[in-house]
Design an enzyme around this catalytic site. Structure first.
Site, PDB file in Angstrom:
ATOM      1  N   HIS A  76       0.841  -1.208   0.000  1.00 38.92           N
ATOM      2  CA  HIS A  76       0.000   0.000   0.000  1.00 38.92           C
ATOM      3  C   HIS A  76       0.876   1.258   0.000  1.00 38.92           C
ATOM      4  O   HIS A  76       0.637   2.209   0.740  1.00 38.92           O
ATOM      5  CB  HIS A  76      -0.952   0.000   1.198  1.00 38.92           C
ATOM      6  CG  HIS A  76      -2.006  -1.068   1.128  1.00 38.92           C
ATOM      7  ND1 HIS A  76      -3.259  -0.843   0.604  1.00 38.92           N
ATOM      8  CD2 HIS A  76      -1.969  -2.371   1.492  1.00 38.92           C
ATOM      9  CE1 HIS A  76      -3.952  -1.966   0.657  1.00 38.92           C
ATOM     10  NE2 HIS A  76      -3.195  -2.916   1.192  1.00 38.92           N
ATOM     11  N   TYR A 130       4.134  -4.431  11.053  1.00 38.72           N
ATOM     12  CA  TYR A 130       3.974  -2.996  10.796  1.00 38.72           C
ATOM     13  C   TYR A 130       5.097  -2.197  11.450  1.00 38.72           C
ATOM     14  O   TYR A 130       5.635  -1.257  10.872  1.00 38.72           O
ATOM     15  CB  TYR A 130       2.626  -2.513  11.329  1.00 38.72           C
ATOM     16  CG  TYR A 130       1.448  -2.780  10.433  1.00 38.72           C
ATOM     17  CD1 TYR A 130       1.496  -3.699   9.386  1.00 38.72           C
ATOM     18  CD2 TYR A 130       0.246  -2.124  10.639  1.00 38.72           C
ATOM     19  CE1 TYR A 130       0.408  -3.940   8.577  1.00 38.72           C
ATOM     20  CE2 TYR A 130      -0.865  -2.356   9.831  1.00 38.72           C
ATOM     21  CZ  TYR A 130      -0.769  -3.268   8.812  1.00 38.72           C
ATOM     22  OH  TYR A 130      -1.857  -3.500   8.011  1.00 38.72           O
TER      23      TYR A 130
END
Length: 317
Positions: free
Chosen positions: A33, A302
């Site tokens: 993304h 993350y």
């Protein structure tokens, strides 16, 4: 915090290493993304879930920021099929209190972190729409033997590309629990339904558009007024899986509108928010994580990705 290593022995660092080797992101990019834009928004509650949770950000009007993205790398083509993302960060005094992360797919393609990373590696073998069969076929066989659920995802595909972020339904895919004042827990999944309706990209129109048209289209749309999504909670029945995001719950399950996400403009502090992690494991009191193994692993992956892309200087050896 859940362990940095999952049941398959995969660490967050190894997962990010393999994704980087597969898709070759730029140093400052999110590993997936990569291309996206951040917008100012607010959440306006419906009042229909107040008895189901003590979560303050879901019971009162709350400022938010929203990041829309193409699921690929920085050069991904918005005119092609693929994953699009919508992430929401609820704020209190300018700080995050909870995040949502959703995609334009009905289910997640893999049950485990290892399966997902293997799928990213497999898909990266398609360059310019041409599959390197000498490399891909053995990899495909290996992936399907170890992770047979991925075959269903490959056959289903990702549907038609959207005409706009504002006309795309985004699904949270993973299960969570709402917790009420008495401690009662109810499993749910969330979705974000566009109030402008769902509209796919017309193939004829696609040929006239830039490969990165989606952000510019939304910016232009917002000059004409806000864009709104209904945040809906789908509640599980007994027996609905909370640990397997590859299985959709039946559509007849109870669906309750929690409120509206109303997007007003491109964020005035976009540089700051682009550096932040939109992490669905960031939950407030009144919401709890499920036993989904990828959800447990995600915060570590993350954090590893963020540390690398935000690194200002090379570490001293």
């Amino acid at each position: 915090m859940p362990s940095n290593t999952n049941a398959e022995g995969l660490t967050a660092e190894a997962a990010v290493d393999r994704i980087e080797a597969a898709i070759h992101p730029r140093a400052s990019d999110r590993r997936l993304h990569s291309r996206g834009a951040v917008y100012d928004a607010k959440f306006v509650p419906s009042g229909q879930i107040e008895s189901r949770t003590i979560a303050t950000h879901l019971r009162s009007e709350t400022p938010a920021v929203v990041r829309f993205s193409n699921g690929g790398n920085f050069d991904a083509d918005d005119r092609a099929k693929g994953v699009r993302g919508m992430a929401v960060k609820f704020l209190a005094d300018g700080h995050a209190v909870a995040d949502l992360a959703a995609a334009n797919t009905l289910t997640f393609p893999a049950r485990t972190p290892e399966g997902f990373v293997a799928l990213v590696e497999l898909l990266s073998m398609s360059q310019g729409g041409t599959l390197d069969k000498l490399k891909a076929v053995p990899k495909l066989v290996s992936v399907l033997v170890k992770h047979p659920e991925i075959g269903k995802a490959l056959l289903a595909g990702s549907g038609k590309p959207p005409a706009s972020f504002a006309t795309t339904r985004f699904n949270g895919l993973r299960a969570f629990f709402l917790v009420d004042a008495d401690g009662k827990r109810q499993a749910f999944r969330y979705r974000l339904r566009p109030e402008s309706g769902e509209i796919a990209l017309d193939p004829q129109q696609a040929r006239t558009l830039a490969r990165d048209f989606l952000i510019a289209e939304l910016d232009q749309r917002l000059t004409e007024g806000p864009v709104a999504f209904t945040l809906e909670f789908q509640f599980a029945d007994a027996g609905d899986p909370t640990a397997d995001p590859t299985i959709a719950w039946p559509e007849e399950r109870l669906l309750v509108p929690a409120g509206q996400i109303i997007i007003t403009s491109r964020s005035s502090d976009e540089e700051h928010w682009q550096q932040q992690v939109f992490d669905p494991t960031r939950v407030a009191a009144g919401v709890e994580l499920s036993n989904d193994p990828i959800l447990a692993f995600r915060a570590h992956a993350y954090a590893t990705s963020a540390e690398r892309r935000l690194r200002k200087t090379e570490p001293v050896s």
